[in-house]
Enzyme design. Structure first.
Site, mmCIF file in Angstrom:
data_model
loop_
_atom_site.group_PDB
_atom_site.id
_atom_site.type_symbol
_atom_site.label_atom_id
_atom_site.label_comp_id
_atom_site.label_asym_id
_atom_site.label_seq_id
_atom_site.Cartn_x
_atom_site.Cartn_y
_atom_site.Cartn_z
ATOM 1 N N CYS A 170 -5.107 9.746 -2.832
ATOM 2 C CA CYS A 170 -4.383 8.817 -1.955
ATOM 3 C C CYS A 170 -2.947 8.603 -2.428
ATOM 4 O O CYS A 170 -2.066 8.303 -1.627
ATOM 5 C CB CYS A 170 -5.081 7.462 -1.917
ATOM 6 S SG CYS A 170 -6.752 7.512 -1.304
ATOM 7 N N ARG A 188 0.094 -1.829 7.652
ATOM 8 C CA ARG A 188 0.777 -0.667 7.067
ATOM 9 C C ARG A 188 1.791 -0.015 8.013
ATOM 10 O O ARG A 188 2.413 0.980 7.649
ATOM 11 C CB ARG A 188 -0.265 0.373 6.595
ATOM 12 C CG ARG A 188 -1.156 -0.172 5.468
ATOM 13 C CD ARG A 188 -1.904 0.933 4.740
ATOM 14 N NE ARG A 188 -1.002 1.837 4.034
ATOM 15 C CZ ARG A 188 -1.396 2.944 3.414
ATOM 16 N NH1 ARG A 188 -2.681 3.271 3.406
ATOM 17 N NH2 ARG A 188 -0.526 3.737 2.795
ATOM 18 N N HIS A 196 -11.760 6.986 4.855
ATOM 19 C CA HIS A 196 -10.812 8.081 5.080
ATOM 20 C C HIS A 196 -11.505 9.369 4.641
ATOM 21 O O HIS A 196 -12.236 9.368 3.636
ATOM 22 C CB HIS A 196 -9.547 7.924 4.210
ATOM 23 C CG HIS A 196 -8.474 7.065 4.797
ATOM 24 N ND1 HIS A 196 -7.666 6.257 3.998
ATOM 25 C CD2 HIS A 196 -8.028 6.908 6.074
ATOM 26 C CE1 HIS A 196 -6.789 5.635 4.772
ATOM 27 N NE2 HIS A 196 -6.983 6.005 6.022
ATOM 28 N N ARG A 238 -10.419 4.944 10.851
ATOM 29 C CA ARG A 238 -8.977 4.706 10.929
ATOM 30 C C ARG A 238 -8.285 5.654 11.916
ATOM 31 O O ARG A 238 -7.705 5.217 12.890
ATOM 32 C CB ARG A 238 -8.378 4.821 9.517
ATOM 33 C CG ARG A 238 -9.052 3.888 8.504
ATOM 34 C CD ARG A 238 -8.642 2.446 8.681
ATOM 35 N NE ARG A 238 -7.337 2.252 8.117
ATOM 36 C CZ ARG A 238 -7.083 1.862 6.856
ATOM 37 N NH1 ARG A 238 -8.076 1.575 6.043
ATOM 38 N NH2 ARG A 238 -5.874 1.739 6.426
ATOM 39 N N ASP A 271 0.814 -1.223 0.000
ATOM 40 C CA ASP A 271 0.000 0.000 0.000
ATOM 41 C C ASP A 271 0.843 1.266 0.000
ATOM 42 O O ASP A 271 0.306 2.370 0.155
ATOM 43 C CB ASP A 271 -0.921 0.013 1.232
ATOM 44 C CG ASP A 271 -2.232 -0.741 1.001
ATOM 45 O OD1 ASP A 271 -2.616 -0.906 -0.174
ATOM 46 O OD2 ASP A 271 -2.861 -1.143 1.988
HETATM 47 N N1 ARG Z 1 -5.316 0.093 1.035
HETATM 48 C C1 ARG Z 1 -5.072 1.381 1.626
HETATM 49 C C2 ARG Z 1 -5.577 1.385 3.040
HETATM 50 O O1 ARG Z 1 -6.645 0.867 3.267
HETATM 51 C C3 ARG Z 1 -5.701 2.479 0.841
HETATM 52 C C4 ARG Z 1 -5.359 3.843 1.368
HETATM 53 C C5 ARG Z 1 -6.051 4.946 0.648
HETATM 54 N N2 ARG Z 1 -5.523 6.180 1.012
HETATM 55 C C6 ARG Z 1 -6.221 7.315 1.289
HETATM 56 N N3 ARG Z 1 -5.570 8.409 1.478
HETATM 57 N N4 ARG Z 1 -7.511 7.283 1.407
HETATM 58 O O2 ARG Z 1 -4.956 1.871 3.951
#
Ligand code: ARG
Length: 283
Positions: free
Chosen positions: A273, A96, A170, A141, A71
């Protein structure tokens, strides 16, 4: 207002080539391990996005992709950079966390003052600067308790917005900063576009009060990542979509620039992103 009147600001962005992009885990509703990904297609689309920024006159910095960190292409999640200060991110998801250190090392090696975060927040994914205010998402998140830390580090007002739809997990999937500064002649305030249904009632009321001229877009079915766009004050780079809000952008004098990053949507991220803004960093 015609697009001649919109003022483009030159930007400096950080991107990461998706050489190791694939979907090997599921941490948002867009990701499906069973759905095959095509890494070379992701790289081609990413390259087109990169070249679009350069063609528009922006400076693009690159961080080396690291094998296993699938990612890492979504650089927006690596921190928040304002006036040469880089607040690193602290991921809520274990998959991550390995990205945190390499990004902070990159910031430090490129002349930024790095602040190590204490609370959980996922950088520009949930923290968006508009004028002198940071709009801050939480609920999926980033954690609400990170917002006080963000306010302290940057000395700016932080407005907390609760996200309620897991598809828009997000803030930058549901809200786009069109213009962070005052419009020409001071006639218009800093402006945004957003999906009201992604926010709770209080968040919707706060956004209406602060941004009466915002573009409010109904969430489309099926969902898209079109709102995950990058604006330089004039050009708005976004993934093309049939039920698009480009007509509303044009009406307001913005210049939509479509770039297809559909392969990267499979990881739950779009144009924004893949882009971290480096504000006030020394080159
Ligand atoms: N697969 C990544 C995650 O879920 C995607 C992140 C997308 N980034 C963003 N700025 N919305 O963390």
């Amino acid at each position: 207002m015609s697009s001649q009147d919109r003022i483009q600001q030159r930007r400096r962005y950080l991107m990461c080539r998706p050489d190791h992009f694939t979907v090997s885990y599921e941490i948002n509703p867009w990701m499906h391990r069973a759905h095959p990904t095509d890494t070379s297609r992701a790289v081609r689309q990413w390259q087109a996005l990169h070249d679009t920024y350069v063609g528009l006159g922006h400076q693009v910095e690159l961080i080396d992709p690291i094998p296993g960190l699938h990612d890492m292409v979504y650089t927006a999640n690596s921190g928040l950079v304002i006036d040469g200060v880089a607040l690193g991110s602290r991921f809520s998801v274990s998959q991550r966390r390995g990205e945190e250190r390499p990004f902070r090392e990159w910031f430090a090696a490129h002349g930024l003052d790095v602040v190590e975060p204490v609370a959980t927040q996922e950088g520009e994914g949930d923290l968006m600067l508009v004028g002198e205010t940071i709009l801050a998402g939480y609920g999926f998140r980033s954690q609400l308790n990170s917002h006080a830390e963000v306010a302290r580090v940057f000395g700016l007002e932080v407005v907390s917005l609760r996200l309620v739809d897991p598809v828009y997990y997000h803030l930058d999937t549901a809200l786009c900063v069109l213009d962070p500064v005052q419009g020409p002649g001071g006639v218009e305030r800093a402006n945004i576009a957003y999906l009201p249904s992604a926010f709770d009632e209080r968040g919707r009321a706060d956004l209406v009060e602060r941004f009466p001229d915002a573009i409010r877009v109904p969430a489309s079915v099926p969902a898209t990542l079109e709102m995950n766009a990058i604006s330089d004050g004039r050009n708005v780079v976004l993934s093309p979509h049939p039920n698009s809000f480009v007509a509303q952008l044009r009406e307001r004098g913005y210049h939509p620039v479509p770039v297809d990053v559909s392969e990267l949507h499979l990881g739950g991220g779009g144009v924004k992103c893949c882009t971290l803004e480096l504000r006030g960093a020394r080159p």
